[in-house]
Write an enzyme that holds these catalytic residues in place. Structure first.
Site, PDB file in Angstrom:
ATOM      1  N   ASP A   1       0.814  -1.216   0.000  1.00 52.12           N
ATOM      2  CA  ASP A   1       0.000   0.000   0.000  1.00 52.12           C
ATOM      3  C   ASP A   1       0.851   1.270   0.000  1.00 52.12           C
ATOM      4  O   ASP A   1       0.424   2.339   0.447  1.00 52.12           O
ATOM      5  CB  ASP A   1      -0.958   0.006   1.203  1.00 52.12           C
TER       6      ASP A   1
ATOM      7  N   HIS B   1      25.724   3.893 -16.734  1.00 52.24           N
ATOM      8  CA  HIS B   1      24.518   4.180 -15.947  1.00 52.24           C
ATOM      9  C   HIS B   1      24.600   3.530 -14.559  1.00 52.24           C
ATOM     10  O   HIS B   1      23.625   2.978 -14.063  1.00 52.24           O
ATOM     11  CB  HIS B   1      23.269   3.703 -16.694  1.00 52.24           C
TER      12      HIS B   1
ATOM     13  N   ASP C   1      27.111  12.230 -12.087  1.00 54.45           N
ATOM     14  CA  ASP C   1      26.157  12.660 -13.112  1.00 54.45           C
ATOM     15  C   ASP C   1      24.820  12.806 -12.393  1.00 54.45           C
ATOM     16  O   ASP C   1      24.180  11.814 -12.035  1.00 54.45           O
ATOM     17  CB  ASP C   1      26.075  11.603 -14.222  1.00 54.45           C
TER      18      ASP C   1
ATOM     19  N   ASP D   1      20.968  18.683 -15.883  1.00 54.64           N
ATOM     20  CA  ASP D   1      21.733  17.458 -16.129  1.00 54.64           C
ATOM     21  C   ASP D   1      23.211  17.825 -16.201  1.00 54.64           C
ATOM     22  O   ASP D   1      23.663  18.388 -17.198  1.00 54.64           O
ATOM     23  CB  ASP D   1      21.250  16.816 -17.441  1.00 54.64           C
TER      24      ASP D   1
ATOM     25  N   HIS E   1      29.149   6.561 -26.634  1.00 56.23           N
ATOM     26  CA  HIS E   1      27.825   7.188 -26.633  1.00 56.23           C
ATOM     27  C   HIS E   1      27.844   8.503 -27.419  1.00 56.23           C
ATOM     28  O   HIS E   1      28.912   9.016 -27.786  1.00 56.23           O
ATOM     29  CB  HIS E   1      27.324   7.411 -25.201  1.00 56.23           C
TER      30      HIS E   1
ATOM     31  N   HIS F   1      21.962  15.339 -25.850  1.00 51.95           N
ATOM     32  CA  HIS F   1      20.547  15.090 -26.118  1.00 51.95           C
ATOM     33  C   HIS F   1      19.757  16.352 -25.803  1.00 51.95           C
ATOM     34  O   HIS F   1      20.249  17.267 -25.138  1.00 51.95           O
ATOM     35  CB  HIS F   1      20.046  13.906 -25.275  1.00 51.95           C
TER      36      HIS F   1
ATOM     37  N   HIS G   1      15.893  13.295 -21.036  1.00 55.85           N
ATOM     38  CA  HIS G   1      16.123  13.001 -22.451  1.00 55.85           C
ATOM     39  C   HIS G   1      14.864  13.484 -23.152  1.00 55.85           C
ATOM     40  O   HIS G   1      13.906  12.733 -23.336  1.00 55.85           O
ATOM     41  CB  HIS G   1      16.367  11.514 -22.686  1.00 55.85           C
TER      42      HIS G   1
ATOM     43  N   GLU H   1      28.207  16.356 -23.552  1.00 55.73           N
ATOM     44  CA  GLU H   1      28.778  15.453 -22.554  1.00 55.73           C
ATOM     45  C   GLU H   1      29.719  14.407 -23.135  1.00 55.73           C
ATOM     46  O   GLU H   1      29.449  13.199 -23.045  1.00 55.73           O
ATOM     47  CB  GLU H   1      27.656  14.763 -21.789  1.00 55.73           C
TER      48      GLU H   1
ATOM     49  N   TYR I   1      36.235   6.261 -21.244  1.00 52.30           N
ATOM     50  CA  TYR I   1      36.045   5.212 -20.246  1.00 52.30           C
ATOM     51  C   TYR I   1      37.026   4.086 -20.558  1.00 52.30           C
ATOM     52  O   TYR I   1      36.869   3.391 -21.566  1.00 52.30           O
ATOM     53  CB  TYR I   1      34.600   4.707 -20.273  1.00 52.30           C
TER      54      TYR I   1
ATOM     55  N   ARG J   1      33.698  11.917 -17.605  1.00 56.84           N
ATOM     56  CA  ARG J   1      32.685  12.578 -18.430  1.00 56.84           C
ATOM     57  C   ARG J   1      32.502  13.990 -17.892  1.00 56.84           C
ATOM     58  O   ARG J   1      32.523  14.210 -16.671  1.00 56.84           O
ATOM     59  CB  ARG J   1      31.361  11.811 -18.402  1.00 56.84           C
TER      60      ARG J   1
ATOM     61  N   GLU K   1      29.826  17.246 -18.463  1.00 52.37           N
ATOM     62  CA  GLU K   1      28.532  17.547 -19.097  1.00 52.37           C
ATOM     63  C   GLU K   1      27.981  18.886 -18.614  1.00 52.37           C
ATOM     64  O   GLU K   1      27.970  19.163 -17.416  1.00 52.37           O
ATOM     65  CB  GLU K   1      27.539  16.436 -18.777  1.00 52.37           C
TER      66      GLU K   1
END
Length: 434
Positions: free
Chosen positions: A36, A240, A257, A268, A347, A351, A358, A381, A385, A402, A404
């Site tokens: 619940d 991710h 990130d 972002d 990548h 975006h 996104h 970004e 890696y 990274r 960004e």
């Protein structure tokens, strides 16, 4: 809450694109987390874009040219007993007074009102496939109308998906949206700065996450824009990564990130910095390659240039930099053509950004990258890696970086909304030392 004047203008523009049609949207459902307990409610992005209505169990109907009102909002009625348990409701009066509806009805009346309105229009606009209950309701009404067509009852001729109209609108941000996104960017920037200032060897990733999100919440950002990535050492090579449960080691890098939502609009930001406050020589070399690529890519975010251009600029700059530091070997053009760089950069460089992190909107018109226009907001970004492998010197192993930023397209050049967060290595070391 977003400005009602801006919303009224937005709805008028939207209805101006409906060709002899009625448009119907519903918001998200309130989903059960376990037993619940519910997940925190977040309205559907398209629905929120036109209404700013924050409650579940709601629908909006747009009927251009209707004398009794063009914007109809269906929602829960006031209920003191339920509100004592679950919180206040706008009710029908609030739907009109606070959220600008021309008319408001109980949500239970939606089908009854649609039966009356739908036959008046040639086209029915909806988000087919998004809300199966609404789809069934509309199809049931149409089916019933067809049985009465011999009696002269009109039946709509076409179903039209709303996505293209709404998503093209959402792609170009108006001044109110840009104001909100600037606020989200500044608040997110404060969180990232606090993370830099508080990170020390021996902490856990989730402890840094707590510092970051404390700033978001304290500043009025009641929700993260997406699950925060706080990735130390080798975890930064997982794009991710959201476990955020490892200890931070002296000598490792930390990639964060994370962004915050303000009035459902996202920020972002990604920054990468040394856990102990000092870059090693190898870390700095890789970091500078990524930073140079990001700066070059941001400069390519310009009006009338294809949105695909800044990714290509980033790829070229990254490949050049990797050759310079010895991470890649070979001819630059050949490495780009064969996509050898994808071993370390897999990548795209960004975006659309908006109500969704996104965000919606086509990236190509036909086979060509669509041209950037004032009011679009993108992320920039690039990253590298480097997982352990025989072909790569050990000094590069487990370095994940990274960087960004959120960038507004303007006629006089790109505006970095997240400029407040330092990204130069010396600036990062200085802020961590303080």
């Amino acid at each position: 809450m977003l400005n009602n004047t801006a919303l009224t203008k937005r709805r008028a523009e939207f209805m101006g694109m409906l060709c002899d049609g009625i448009a119907i949207l519903t918001t998200s459902k309130h989903l059960t987390r376990n037993r619940d307990v519910f997940y925190p409610f977040r309205p559907d992005s398209d629905f929120f874009y036109l209404t700013a209505f924050p409650e579940p169990n709601a629908a909006a109907v747009f009927v251009p040219g209707r004398d009794k009102g063009e914007y109809l909002l269906f929602c829960r009625e006031k209920d003191p007993e339920m509100e004592r348990w679950d919180g206040r409701r706008a009710g029908l009066e609030g739907a009109i007074e606070q959220y600008g509806a021309d008319q408001a009805f109980p949500i239970e009346k939606l089908q009854e009102v649609l039966i009356e309105l739908i036959p008046e229009y040639h086209n029915v606009y909806s988000q087919m496939g998004k809300d199966s209950d609404l789809d069934k309701e509309i199809l049931s009404i149409i089916s019933d109308l067809r049985t009465k067509s011999r009696e002269g009852t009109k039946v709509p001729a076409n179903f039209v998906h709303l996505d293209h109209i709404l998503h093209e609108m959402r792609l170009i941000k108006d001044s109110e949206e840009i104001r909100t996104m600037r606020k989200a960017a500044k608040l997110a920037a404060k969180g990232h700065i606090r993370a830099m200032q508080t990170t020390r060897p021996g902490m856990y990733e989730y402890q840094v996450q707590a510092e970051l999100e404390y700033v978001f919440l304290k500043g009025g950002g009641l929700s993260v824009a997406y699950p925060s990535i706080v990735a130390g050492g080798p975890n930064a090579c997982i794009l991710h990564y959201i476990d955020n449960n490892d200890r931070l080691n002296d000598g490792d890098l930390l990639l964060i990130d994370a962004g915050v939502e303000v009035d459902c609009y996202a920020s972002d930001i990604t920054r990468t910095f040394p856990v102990n406050g000092k870059f090693t020589g190898a870390q700095r070399d890789v970091y500078d390659v990524v930073l140079n690529a990001q700066v070059a890519a941001i400069d390519a975010v310009r009006v009338d240039r294809p949105v695909t251009d800044y990714h290509e600029v980033a790829v070229r700059t990254l490949a050049e930099g990797m050759i310079d530091i010895g991470l890649l070997r070979g001819d630059l053009e050949e490495l780009i053509e064969k996509k050898t760089y994808r071993k370390f950069y897999m990548h795209l460089t960004g975006h659309w950004l908006g109500i969704d992190v996104h965000d919606v909107g086509d990236y190509k018109i036909g086979k060509q990258g669509r041209s950037l226009e004032p009011g679009m907001i993108v992320t920039v970004e690039p990253g590298l890696y480097i997982e352990p492998c025989k072909e790569v010197d050990e000094k590069w192993h487990n370095i994940g970086i990274r960087i960004e930023d959120d960038v507004l397209v303007r006629r006089n050049g790109p505006e970095v909304l997240t400029v407040d967060v330092p990204k130069n290595t010396d600036e990062i070391q200085a802020i961590m030392a303080d």
